[in-house]
Write an enzyme that holds these catalytic residues in place. Structure first.
Site, PDB file in Angstrom:
ATOM      1  N   LYS A  76       0.840  -1.201   0.000  1.00 21.60           N
ATOM      2  CA  LYS A  76       0.000   0.000   0.000  1.00 21.60           C
ATOM      3  C   LYS A  76       0.877   1.254   0.000  1.00 21.60           C
ATOM      4  CE  LYS A  76      -3.878   1.934   2.735  1.00 21.60           C
ATOM      5  NZ  LYS A  76      -4.765   1.692   3.890  1.00 21.60           N
ATOM      6  N   SER A 151      -9.729   1.547   2.840  1.00 17.88           N
ATOM      7  CA  SER A 151      -8.874   2.313   1.971  1.00 17.88           C
ATOM      8  C   SER A 151      -7.817   1.480   1.243  1.00 17.88           C
ATOM      9  CB  SER A 151      -8.162   3.392   2.778  1.00 17.88           C
ATOM     10  OG  SER A 151      -7.341   2.818   3.773  1.00 17.88           O
ATOM     11  N   SER A 175      -9.942  -0.764   7.106  1.00 19.10           N
ATOM     12  CA  SER A 175      -9.346  -0.677   5.766  1.00 19.10           C
ATOM     13  C   SER A 175      -8.567  -1.888   5.281  1.00 19.10           C
ATOM     14  CB  SER A 175      -8.437   0.543   5.680  1.00 19.10           C
ATOM     15  OG  SER A 175      -9.221   1.675   5.456  1.00 19.10           O
TER      16      SER A 175
HETATM   17  N1  GLN Z   1     -13.411   3.667   6.079  1.00 19.39           N
HETATM   18  C1  GLN Z   1     -12.857   4.165   7.290  1.00 19.39           C
HETATM   19  C2  GLN Z   1     -12.562   5.647   7.155  1.00 19.39           C
HETATM   20  O1  GLN Z   1     -12.792   6.175   6.134  1.00 19.39           O
HETATM   21  C3  GLN Z   1     -11.657   3.382   7.686  1.00 19.39           C
HETATM   22  C4  GLN Z   1     -10.417   3.769   6.990  1.00 19.39           C
HETATM   23  C5  GLN Z   1      -9.224   3.012   7.440  1.00 19.39           C
HETATM   24  O2  GLN Z   1      -9.320   2.004   8.117  1.00 19.39           O
HETATM   25  N2  GLN Z   1      -8.072   3.534   7.069  1.00 19.39           N
HETATM   26  O3  GLN Z   1     -12.107   6.272   8.043  1.00 19.39           O
END
Ligand code: GLN
Length: 485
Positions: A76, A151, A175
């Site tokens: 990532k 994400s 995420s």
């Molecule tokens: N979808 C969640 C957010 O937008 C989690 C994102 C994440 O775990 N980085 O904050």
């Protein structure tokens, strides 16, 4: 030239060790796959030359004792990689080349792996669909209209499309687990502090945690073992000995107590998700586990709590992007203040700006007690719910997400409905616990659905073991066809 890229990490490792394939052949095969999968938009940066060099080096002087011998890996784009552009999916870091390597990636390289490229993600890891990335949305290999989750959407898509044998993501509110669930792969969020945060672009520091994304449980155990470990450069890193997770894997769940929290049966949950949960319970029961109904009464406050704590920390973490220290600087810089303002308004995307606004608001005087402080107290209650229940059960089984992958654009203009996708994943981050998303079935459209196993702090081995037994008996098969090449 044999192509093993449809196999999983541990199978490939075996082939390398028995000299059925060289690291160079393997790397060339992944490069070929990546070149023919441009449509999916999974890679922000590729490092093919570096990878080929490293593969040749390995083949000349192989070390088969390593956990990841001669394995090319894409990661990532939130992990800082020395001398390789690291963007966090943002325009503001579009020209940022770190002079240091994150501890987690360094651990992978020290275990024999090398970098194949950097994977697309939501901007600063804020999102559930990979649509907030400055580099455009990623397409889910499951279907050309579907989001891959977020994400870590570039990671889940690249893994599912055989563009990397395994990968890593970060999980602040889901995420790793949500994109794993959307692509039929395995995602593990470790206990907070098990993997070092050093060198990972920060989103919400009390929640961020790196973890593996793989095709199966054995691979997850191998990757976790390679990436975790105490790091004095991260003040929240846990001091403990490394566990040989893959060697200790056991597919025996006899006598284990599995909790089923009633609060996770939410309104409007699709029937298929409910049925999948039932199927999961049955599989574990048939294998000799005891299913116990439990209650986590503060679950309903988890999402609002998360969406106060995470933006608050984000607004503070993102203050550093001012056009002076890192990356992008606006060309319109009449004076210093204007330069800050223009840099931030041109450099950040809409979702990141929304989080900074919310975060600044909940931390401002007059609102601090009403929002931020209250959220911190509720966070403790959520954690206490888990602590109480873990006196009675070994692990907790829930769905990973309230739906399968949704369509690109479907939730873009409705942030609340996007946030609701995190309903089952955020409580775990607030409590700092480990959790695993396992592919468990498909819905009527044939899209993958995942189940989540939550463990006690530092009980990764147990949830991996339960997952291992589950995987052997669940019969999930990825149905992805390579329509993009
Ligand atoms: N979808 C969640 C957010 O937008 C989690 C994102 C994440 O775990 N980085 O904050």
């Amino acid at each position: 030239m044999s192509d093993l890229t449809n196999q999983s990490l541990h199978e490939i490792i075996e082939k390398i060790k028995t000299k059925k394939i060289s690291s160079l052949e393997l790397t060339n095969n992944y490069i070929k796959n990546i070149k023919t999968a441009k449509k999916l938009n999974t890679f922000v940066t590729t490092t093919f030359e570096h990878a080929l060099e490293k593969a040749k080096e390995f083949d000349k002087k192989p070390n088969y004792e390593q956990l990841l011998p001669g394995i090319p890996l894409a990661v990532k784009d939130l992990f800082c990689t020395q001398d390789v552009k690291t963007t966090a999916g943002s325009n503001i870091l579009n020209n940022f080349i770190p002079s240091y390597e994150s501890t987690v990636t360094k651990n992978l390289w020290n275990n024999g792996a090398f970098l194949l490229g950097k994977l697309n993600c939501d901007e600063f890891a804020m999102g559930s669909s990979n649509e907030t990335s400055f580099f455009g949305n990623v397409i889910n290999p499951v279907g050309d209209k579907l989001v891959p989750g977020g994400s870590s959407g570039g990671s889940s898509a690249a893994l599912a499309a055989d563009l990397t044998p395994a990968t890593i993501g970060t999980d602040t509110g889901g995420s790793i687990r949500q994109p794993a669930s959307f692509t039929g792969t395995v995602g593990l969020k470790p206990t907070y502090g098990l993997c070092s945060r050093w060198g990972i672009v920060a989103f919400a520091s009390s929640l961020d945690q790196a973890g593996p994304m793989t095709k199966n449980i054995i691979d997850s155990a191998i990757m976790l073992e390679a990436m975790c470990g105490f790091d004095e450069k991260d003040s929240t890193s846990i001091k403990k000995n490394k566990e040989p997770y893959s060697k200790n894997l056991k597919d025996n769940v006899k006598g284990l107590k599995i909790g089923i929290p009633k609060e996770y049966r939410v309104d409007n949950m699709p029937k298929e998700v409910d049925e999948l949960w039932e199927k999961g319970k049955k599989i574990l029961k048939d294998l000799g586990a005891e299913i116990i109904n439990i209650s986590l009464p503060h679950t309903k406050y988890a999402l609002p709590t998360y969406y106060i704590v995470a933006p608050a920390e984000a607004s503070s973490n993102l203050a550093r992007y001012d056009g002076v220290r890192y990356g992008f600087r606006s060309k319109k810089d009449e004076d210093l203040i204007q330069m800050y303002e223009n840099t931030r308004s041109e450099g950040f995307g809409d979702e990141v700006k929304r989080r900074i606004l919310i975060g600044t608001y909940v931390l401002s005087s007059g609102y601090y007690d009403a929002y931020y402080l209250k959220a911190q107290k509720v966070r403790q209650l959520i954690k206490k719910d888990f602590d109480e229940n873990f006196k009675k059960v070994d692990a907790i089984l829930t769905p990973s997400t309230p739906s399968s992958a949704f369509e690109i654009g479907e939730k873009t203009n409705d942030p609340v409905s996007m946030y609701l996708n995190d309903i089952f994943t955020v409580p775990v981050n607030l409590a700092g616990l480990p959790a695993l998303s396992l592919p468990a079935g498909v819905d009527q459209k044939g899209y993958p659905l995942g189940l989540q196993l939550i463990g006690k702090a530092l009980d990764e081995q147990k949830i991996l073991n339960i997952g291992y037994a589950f995987e052997k008996n669940c019969g999930f098969q990825s149905q992805i066809k390579k329509w993009w090449s």
